[in-house]
Design a protein around this motif. Structure first.
Motif, PDB file in Angstrom:
ATOM      1  N   PHE A 100       0.867  -1.179   0.000  1.00  0.00           N
ATOM      2  CA  PHE A 100       0.000   0.000   0.000  1.00  0.00           C
ATOM      3  C   PHE A 100       0.899   1.222   0.000  1.00  0.00           C
ATOM      4  N   ARG A 101       0.760   2.068  -1.030  1.00  0.00           N
ATOM      5  CA  ARG A 101       1.637   3.227  -1.137  1.00  0.00           C
ATOM      6  C   ARG A 101       1.013   4.495  -0.559  1.00  0.00           C
ATOM      7  N   GLY A 102      -0.206   4.375  -0.070  1.00  0.00           N
ATOM      8  CA  GLY A 102      -0.858   5.565   0.456  1.00  0.00           C
ATOM      9  C   GLY A 102      -0.417   5.896   1.858  1.00  0.00           C
ATOM     10  N   TRP A 103      -1.214   6.725   2.513  1.00  0.00           N
ATOM     11  CA  TRP A 103      -0.917   7.150   3.871  1.00  0.00           C
ATOM     12  C   TRP A 103      -2.070   6.767   4.781  1.00  0.00           C
ATOM     13  N   GLY A 104      -1.753   6.522   6.010  1.00  0.00           N
ATOM     14  CA  GLY A 104      -2.787   6.126   6.957  1.00  0.00           C
ATOM     15  C   GLY A 104      -3.072   4.642   6.854  1.00  0.00           C
ATOM     16  N   PHE A 105      -4.280   4.309   7.251  1.00  0.00           N
ATOM     17  CA  PHE A 105      -4.667   2.907   7.329  1.00  0.00           C
ATOM     18  C   PHE A 105      -5.723   2.596   6.273  1.00  0.00           C
ATOM     19  N   SER A 106      -5.619   1.431   5.670  1.00  0.00           N
ATOM     20  CA  SER A 106      -6.658   0.975   4.767  1.00  0.00           C
ATOM     21  C   SER A 106      -6.842  -0.519   4.884  1.00  0.00           C
ATOM     22  N   SER A 107      -8.087  -0.952   4.936  1.00  0.00           N
ATOM     23  CA  SER A 107      -8.418  -2.378   4.928  1.00  0.00           C
ATOM     24  C   SER A 107      -9.033  -2.790   3.593  1.00  0.00           C
ATOM     25  N   ALA A 108      -9.051  -1.863   2.646  1.00  0.00           N
ATOM     26  CA  ALA A 108      -9.665  -2.146   1.347  1.00  0.00           C
ATOM     27  C   ALA A 108      -8.648  -2.762   0.404  1.00  0.00           C
ATOM     28  N   ALA A 109      -8.971  -3.943  -0.090  1.00  0.00           N
ATOM     29  CA  ALA A 109      -8.053  -4.619  -1.006  1.00  0.00           C
ATOM     30  C   ALA A 109      -7.763  -3.769  -2.244  1.00  0.00           C
ATOM     31  N   SER A 110      -8.720  -2.973  -2.665  1.00  0.00           N
ATOM     32  CA  SER A 110      -8.549  -2.154  -3.857  1.00  0.00           C
ATOM     33  C   SER A 110      -7.491  -1.069  -3.685  1.00  0.00           C
ATOM     34  N   ASP A 111      -7.125  -0.755  -2.456  1.00  0.00           N
ATOM     35  CA  ASP A 111      -6.086   0.257  -2.205  1.00  0.00           C
ATOM     36  C   ASP A 111      -4.680  -0.326  -2.300  1.00  0.00           C
ATOM     37  N   TYR A 112      -4.579  -1.625  -2.304  1.00  0.00           N
ATOM     38  CA  TYR A 112      -3.280  -2.277  -2.328  1.00  0.00           C
ATOM     39  C   TYR A 112      -2.869  -2.560  -3.767  1.00  0.00           C
ATOM     40  N   ASN A 113      -1.591  -2.332  -4.041  1.00  0.00           N
ATOM     41  CA  ASN A 113      -1.148  -2.294  -5.423  1.00  0.00           C
ATOM     42  C   ASN A 113      -0.548  -3.599  -5.943  1.00  0.00           C
ATOM     43  N   THR A 114       0.392  -4.142  -5.205  1.00  0.00           N
ATOM     44  CA  THR A 114       1.101  -5.340  -5.637  1.00  0.00           C
ATOM     45  C   THR A 114       0.784  -6.482  -4.692  1.00  0.00           C
ATOM     46  N   TRP A 115       0.548  -7.655  -5.278  1.00  0.00           N
ATOM     47  CA  TRP A 115       0.142  -8.828  -4.496  1.00  0.00           C
ATOM     48  C   TRP A 115       1.077  -9.993  -4.759  1.00  0.00           C
ATOM     49  N   GLY A 116       1.239 -10.817  -3.735  1.00  0.00           N
ATOM     50  CA  GLY A 116       1.940 -12.068  -3.925  1.00  0.00           C
ATOM     51  C   GLY A 116       1.004 -13.122  -4.495  1.00  0.00           C
ATOM     52  N   GLN A 117       1.529 -14.328  -4.663  1.00  0.00           N
ATOM     53  CA  GLN A 117       0.737 -15.400  -5.260  1.00  0.00           C
ATOM     54  C   GLN A 117      -0.129 -16.121  -4.238  1.00  0.00           C
ATOM     55  N   GLY A 118       0.136 -15.902  -2.981  1.00  0.00           N
ATOM     56  CA  GLY A 118      -0.653 -16.507  -1.918  1.00  0.00           C
ATOM     57  C   GLY A 118      -0.049 -17.793  -1.390  1.00  0.00           C
ATOM     58  N   THR A 119      -0.383 -18.102  -0.159  1.00  0.00           N
ATOM     59  CA  THR A 119       0.035 -19.359   0.458  1.00  0.00           C
ATOM     60  C   THR A 119      -1.168 -19.950   1.186  1.00  0.00           C
ATOM     61  N   GLN A 120      -1.382 -21.251   1.004  1.00  0.00           N
ATOM     62  CA  GLN A 120      -2.569 -21.918   1.554  1.00  0.00           C
ATOM     63  C   GLN A 120      -2.372 -22.249   3.029  1.00  0.00           C
ATOM     64  N   VAL A 121      -3.344 -21.887   3.820  1.00  0.00           N
ATOM     65  CA  VAL A 121      -3.397 -22.274   5.236  1.00  0.00           C
ATOM     66  C   VAL A 121      -4.661 -23.102   5.440  1.00  0.00           C
ATOM     67  N   THR A 122      -4.488 -24.311   5.941  1.00  0.00           N
ATOM     68  CA  THR A 122      -5.612 -25.191   6.206  1.00  0.00           C
ATOM     69  C   THR A 122      -5.562 -25.622   7.662  1.00  0.00           C
ATOM     70  N   VAL A 123      -6.648 -25.363   8.372  1.00  0.00           N
ATOM     71  CA  VAL A 123      -6.731 -25.705   9.784  1.00  0.00           C
ATOM     72  C   VAL A 123      -7.786 -26.790   9.959  1.00  0.00           C
ATOM     73  N   SER A 124      -7.367 -27.923  10.443  1.00  0.00           N
ATOM     74  CA  SER A 124      -8.302 -29.035  10.631  1.00  0.00           C
ATOM     75  C   SER A 124      -8.850 -29.031  12.050  1.00  0.00           C
ATOM     76  N   SER A 125     -10.083 -29.502  12.162  1.00  0.00           N
ATOM     77  CA  SER A 125     -10.731 -29.510  13.489  1.00  0.00           C
ATOM     78  C   SER A 125     -10.467 -30.806  14.223  1.00  0.00           C
TER      79      SER A 125
END
Length: 125
Positions: A100-125
């Motif tokens: 996020f290149r802006g200022w302050g706080f943002s929880s909006a995904a649309s404000d974030y510019n560059t993303w990684g490919q992701g990593t899977q987290v699986t929690v079993s009960s």
């Protein structure tokens, strides 16, 4: 342009812990606010946590996440971390880091510019 690579996901039992890492390339890592998001199957991507450029201020999705997850960063290593403790089945998702290149706080995904490919987290009960 920064590039991001997440790691550290996996399968864990409820109550367990995982530490996610997001390694950045490029020379401007410290100029970005960094965020972690997650996306469960059939659901929209949601904010989990973010951390200021210097690492002294962190924001979390809600009190439930704040009490179990900790975001941190090491600008010298150009890496942001998400320590997740007491994991629950509802934490199961693909976890992404983003810049996020802006200022302050943002929880909006649309404000974030560059993303990684992701990593899977699986929690079993």
């Amino acid at each position: 342009q920064v590039q991001l690579v997440e790691s550290g996901g996996g399968l864990v039992q409820a109550g367990g812990s995982l530490r996610l890492s997001c390694a950045a390339s490029g020379r401007t890592f410290s100029s970005y606010i960094m965020g972690w998001f997650r996306q469960a199957p059939g659901k929209e991507r949601e904010f989990v946590a973010s951390i200021s450029r210097s690492g002294d201020i962190a924001y979390y999705k809600d009190s439930g996440v704040k009490g179990r997850f900790t975001i941190s960063r090491d600008n010298a290593k150009m890496t942001v971390y998400l320590q997740m403790n007491n994991l629950k089945p509802e934490d199961t998702a693909v976890y992404y880091c983003a810049t996020f290149r802006g200022w302050g706080f943002s929880s909006a995904a649309s404000d974030y510019n560059t993303w990684g490919q992701g990593t899977q987290v699986t929690v079993s009960s």
